[in-house]
Motif scaffolding. Structure first.
Motif, PDB file in Angstrom:
ATOM      1  N   ASN A 125      50.936  27.672  46.042  1.00 35.32           N
ATOM      2  CA  ASN A 125      51.662  28.919  45.798  1.00 35.32           C
ATOM      3  C   ASN A 125      52.773  29.134  46.817  1.00 35.32           C
ATOM      4  O   ASN A 125      53.838  29.657  46.475  1.00 35.32           O
ATOM      5  CB  ASN A 125      50.691  30.096  45.792  1.00 35.32           C
ATOM      6  CG  ASN A 125      50.000  30.249  44.451  1.00 35.32           C
ATOM      7  OD1 ASN A 125      50.645  30.284  43.419  1.00 35.32           O
ATOM      8  ND2 ASN A 125      48.676  30.316  44.469  1.00 35.32           N
TER       9      ASN A 125
ATOM     10  N   ASP B 279      50.198  38.528  37.993  1.00 32.80           N
ATOM     11  CA  ASP B 279      49.136  37.553  38.255  1.00 32.80           C
ATOM     12  C   ASP B 279      49.467  36.183  37.673  1.00 32.80           C
ATOM     13  O   ASP B 279      49.142  35.145  38.267  1.00 32.80           O
ATOM     14  CB  ASP B 279      47.808  38.037  37.676  1.00 32.80           C
ATOM     15  CG  ASP B 279      47.262  39.258  38.399  1.00 32.80           C
ATOM     16  OD1 ASP B 279      47.710  39.515  39.537  1.00 32.80           O
ATOM     17  OD2 ASP B 279      46.396  39.943  37.834  1.00 32.80           O
ATOM     18  N   GLU B 280      50.110  36.172  36.490  1.00 25.43           N
ATOM     19  CA  GLU B 280      50.329  34.902  35.806  1.00 25.43           C
ATOM     20  C   GLU B 280      51.343  34.008  36.516  1.00 25.43           C
ATOM     21  O   GLU B 280      51.454  32.818  36.196  1.00 25.43           O
ATOM     22  CB  GLU B 280      50.788  35.140  34.363  1.00 25.43           C
ATOM     23  CG  GLU B 280      52.079  35.924  34.210  1.00 25.43           C
ATOM     24  CD  GLU B 280      51.838  37.424  34.080  1.00 25.43           C
ATOM     25  OE1 GLU B 280      52.752  38.122  33.600  1.00 25.43           O
ATOM     26  OE2 GLU B 280      50.740  37.897  34.470  1.00 25.43           O
TER      27      GLU B 280
ATOM     28  N   SER C 274      47.475  34.755  46.897  1.00 27.52           N
ATOM     29  CA  SER C 274      48.293  35.825  46.312  1.00 27.52           C
ATOM     30  C   SER C 274      48.683  36.859  47.365  1.00 27.52           C
ATOM     31  O   SER C 274      49.842  37.279  47.435  1.00 27.52           O
ATOM     32  CB  SER C 274      47.554  36.487  45.150  1.00 27.52           C
ATOM     33  OG  SER C 274      46.328  37.052  45.563  1.00 27.52           O
TER      34      SER C 274
ATOM     35  N   ARG D  31      46.462  44.464  44.790  1.00 28.21           N
ATOM     36  CA  ARG D  31      47.355  43.966  45.848  1.00 28.21           C
ATOM     37  C   ARG D  31      48.367  45.032  46.233  1.00 28.21           C
ATOM     38  O   ARG D  31      48.690  45.203  47.418  1.00 28.21           O
ATOM     39  CB  ARG D  31      48.069  42.689  45.388  1.00 28.21           C
ATOM     40  CG  ARG D  31      47.173  41.479  45.258  1.00 28.21           C
ATOM     41  CD  ARG D  31      47.991  40.185  45.213  1.00 28.21           C
ATOM     42  NE  ARG D  31      48.941  40.157  44.114  1.00 28.21           N
ATOM     43  CZ  ARG D  31      48.676  39.774  42.880  1.00 28.21           C
ATOM     44  NH1 ARG D  31      47.440  39.411  42.576  1.00 28.21           N
ATOM     45  NH2 ARG D  31      49.607  39.754  41.943  1.00 28.21           N
TER      46      ARG D  31
ATOM     47  N   ARG E 245      46.646  29.172  39.774  1.00 28.21           N
ATOM     48  CA  ARG E 245      45.281  29.686  39.800  1.00 28.21           C
ATOM     49  C   ARG E 245      44.290  28.535  39.815  1.00 28.21           C
ATOM     50  O   ARG E 245      44.512  27.472  39.261  1.00 28.21           O
ATOM     51  CB  ARG E 245      45.007  30.556  38.561  1.00 28.21           C
ATOM     52  CG  ARG E 245      45.955  31.723  38.399  1.00 28.21           C
ATOM     53  CD  ARG E 245      45.594  32.880  39.285  1.00 28.21           C
ATOM     54  NE  ARG E 245      44.320  33.465  38.947  1.00 28.21           N
ATOM     55  CZ  ARG E 245      44.145  34.443  38.052  1.00 28.21           C
ATOM     56  NH1 ARG E 245      45.173  34.910  37.374  1.00 28.21           N
ATOM     57  NH2 ARG E 245      42.943  34.958  37.836  1.00 28.21           N
TER      58      ARG E 245
ATOM     59  N   MET F 289      40.932  35.722  43.070  1.00 28.33           N
ATOM     60  CA  MET F 289      42.267  36.269  43.279  1.00 28.33           C
ATOM     61  C   MET F 289      42.255  37.748  42.925  1.00 28.33           C
ATOM     62  O   MET F 289      41.780  38.138  41.861  1.00 28.33           O
ATOM     63  CB  MET F 289      43.301  35.551  42.407  1.00 28.33           C
ATOM     64  CG  MET F 289      44.737  35.957  42.750  1.00 28.33           C
ATOM     65  SD  MET F 289      45.981  35.074  41.785  1.00 28.33           S
ATOM     66  CE  MET F 289      46.226  36.238  40.456  1.00 28.33           C
ATOM     67  N   SER F 290      42.737  38.575  43.845  1.00 28.71           N
ATOM     68  CA  SER F 290      42.778  40.008  43.590  1.00 28.71           C
ATOM     69  C   SER F 290      43.807  40.316  42.510  1.00 28.71           C
ATOM     70  O   SER F 290      44.787  39.588  42.335  1.00 28.71           O
ATOM     71  CB  SER F 290      43.103  40.780  44.870  1.00 28.71           C
ATOM     72  OG  SER F 290      44.403  40.457  45.317  1.00 28.71           O
ATOM     73  N   GLN F 291      43.589  41.396  41.786  1.00 27.41           N
ATOM     74  CA  GLN F 291      44.494  41.759  40.710  1.00 27.41           C
ATOM     75  C   GLN F 291      45.768  42.400  41.253  1.00 27.41           C
ATOM     76  O   GLN F 291      45.804  42.942  42.343  1.00 27.41           O
ATOM     77  CB  GLN F 291      43.784  42.699  39.738  1.00 27.41           C
ATOM     78  CG  GLN F 291      42.604  42.035  39.041  1.00 27.41           C
ATOM     79  CD  GLN F 291      41.794  43.013  38.220  1.00 27.41           C
ATOM     80  OE1 GLN F 291      41.891  44.216  38.419  1.00 27.41           O
ATOM     81  NE2 GLN F 291      41.002  42.500  37.311  1.00 27.41           N
ATOM     82  N   GLU F 292      46.798  42.292  40.438  1.00 29.80           N
ATOM     83  CA  GLU F 292      48.129  42.758  40.823  1.00 29.80           C
ATOM     84  C   GLU F 292      48.116  44.184  41.381  1.00 29.80           C
ATOM     85  O   GLU F 292      48.688  44.462  42.442  1.00 29.80           O
ATOM     86  CB  GLU F 292      49.022  42.678  39.578  1.00 29.80           C
ATOM     87  CG  GLU F 292      50.382  43.298  39.698  1.00 29.80           C
ATOM     88  CD  GLU F 292      51.099  43.296  38.358  1.00 29.80           C
ATOM     89  OE1 GLU F 292      52.029  44.097  38.193  1.00 29.80           O
ATOM     90  OE2 GLU F 292      50.734  42.492  37.465  1.00 29.80           O
TER      91      GLU F 292
END
Length: 411
Positions: A291, A221-222, A261, A237, A226, A231-234
């Motif tokens: 991104n 994620d980092e 993402s 995804r 952002r 944003m969905s979490q890693e």
């Protein structure tokens, strides 16, 4: 001296609010005074003559408590040095605030301790010369020395930056975040109240670069730029994209691209296929573009606007991903049947039982087959004092269905 942050009550600190409430006289610009118009305080509006304003403050503070309202943080390119030199330290109290630079870097997910800071706001371009020798630059602009002026300044001196963002009216209703090249930035019109963030080729190259070559979904994620967009979490995804059964050369619609993402992850895995990233929020779409630039993605077409309408005329899709519907879930699911070619899949996420229930019902009303749903519950180990505990994350529903009449994954 009260730092009022970017100019919205959302970012006003409690200490700043208390200082203003205790003051008898407020001094500041039009917008700053407008934040506290309901308090019934005596107000002095700072005009073109700073000397007149300082003289007023000097006289008023002899008998009354005066709060000078300064945008951002008083210690960051403000009137504080002049006021301190004129009034002395006695009786001077400084209340810190959130600076525009802090908010800009927060929007982009950047650390800011190693930036070269320059303000041309009411000061002129002299400070830009020193910035030419640094890889990370942040410039505060004004209507006279705009973001376009800043970009032209660096272009004319042959300075190259791999990433440029213009962040305008941060924290205010009309906030804009735009990722541009130096050449594109030089063509921007207006947007004087901005922070321009410029990163050179050597800036940030040792942070997570090894991840750019990873072939599986689930980039950390980092690594993503952002902002306030969701944003969905890693791990989510990873599950979503595995459910999507990605293949090289696919055409994908992503509805509600958010920060981008999903966009980045999908585009990397299906190249040379193409992703059409639909997003109605301009600030979120700017993050998508940022991104894409960061990860050097070239097989994505950002589509500004609201689905399903903006999808008319796009080429047939093999996959439709829905991360957000903007309250038009039924319309989008109905339209998606016509977007998908044979064997086409639809995958969507929902964070509330109501959204899940609505989607599940619509997917069983006709036109879909092979419907399935899972509920993902994540927990992470976090530090709490001297020990570590499990901290649960918000559950996410993942739904998948195939347009009716399509084959199976094994066909």
């Amino acid at each position: 001296m009260v730092g009022i942050g970017p100019g919205s009550k959302e970012y006003l600190t409690p200490a700043a609010g208390t200082a203003v409430a205790e003051a008898e006289v407020l001094v500041g610009g039009k917008h700053a005074l407008g934040l506290f118009s309901g308090l019934g305080k005596e107000c002095y509006r700072i005009g073109r003559s700073l000397e007149e304003a300082i003289s007023f403050i000097e006289a008023a503070r002899q008998e009354r408590r005066v709060a000078v309202l300064l945008s951002g943080d008083p210690g960051f390119f403000s009137l504080l040095p002049r006021l301190r030199a004129r009034l002395g330290e006695a009786g001077l109290r400084v209340i810190p605030g959130i600076s525009s630079l802090q908010l800009a870097c927060a929007r982009l997910g950047l650390n800011w301790e190693d930036f070269c800071f320059v303000s041309v706001h009411g000061r002129g371009p002299e400070g830009l010369e020193a910035a030419c020798a640094t890889p990370k630059v942040a410039v505060l602009t004004d209507p006279a020395f705009t973001p376009a002026f800043v970009c032209r300044y660096f272009l004319e001196r042959g300075k190259k930056f791999r990433q440029v963002w213009v962040l305008t009216d941060l924290g205010l209703p009309g906030e804009e975040v735009t990722a541009v090249s130096l050449e594109e930035g030089a063509m921007l019109s207006g947007r004087g109240n901005s922070v321009v963030i410029l990163l050179g080729e050597e800036a940030g190259r040792d942070s997570g670069q090894e991840e750019f070559g990873v072939l599986t979904p689930g980039l950390p994620d980092e690594l993503f730029v952002r902002g306030e967009a969701a944003m969905s979490q890693e791990e989510i995804r990873v599950l979503v994209l595995c459910k999507a059964r990605l293949r090289k050369g696919m055409t994908v619609y992503e509805i509600g691209a958010g920060t981008g993402s999903w966009t980045v992850e999908v585009a990397r895995l299906i190249a040379p296929g193409k992703v059409f990233a639909v997003e109605k929020d301009s600030a979120a779409l700017a993050l998508v573009r940022a991104n894409l630039e960061k990860f050097r993605i070239s097989n994505v077409v950002p589509v500004p606007g609201e689905a399903p309408g903006v999808c008319a005329g796009l080429p047939p899709a093999d996959l439709v991903l829905i991360g957000g519907s903007g309250g038009r879930l039924r319309e989008i699911l109905v339209a998606a049947r016509g977007w998908l070619r044979g064997r086409g899949l639809l995958v969507l996420t929902a964070v509330t039982p109501e959204t899940f229930g609505t989607a599940w019902q619509i997917l069983h009303e006709g036109g879909w087959q092979d419907q399935e749903a899972v509920l993902a519950n994540l927990a992470r180990v976090v530090q709490r004092g001297r020990t570590k505990i499990w901290q649960g994350e918000n559950p996410v529903f993942i739904l998948r269905a195939r347009v009716q009449g399509g084959g199976t994954d094994d066909d």
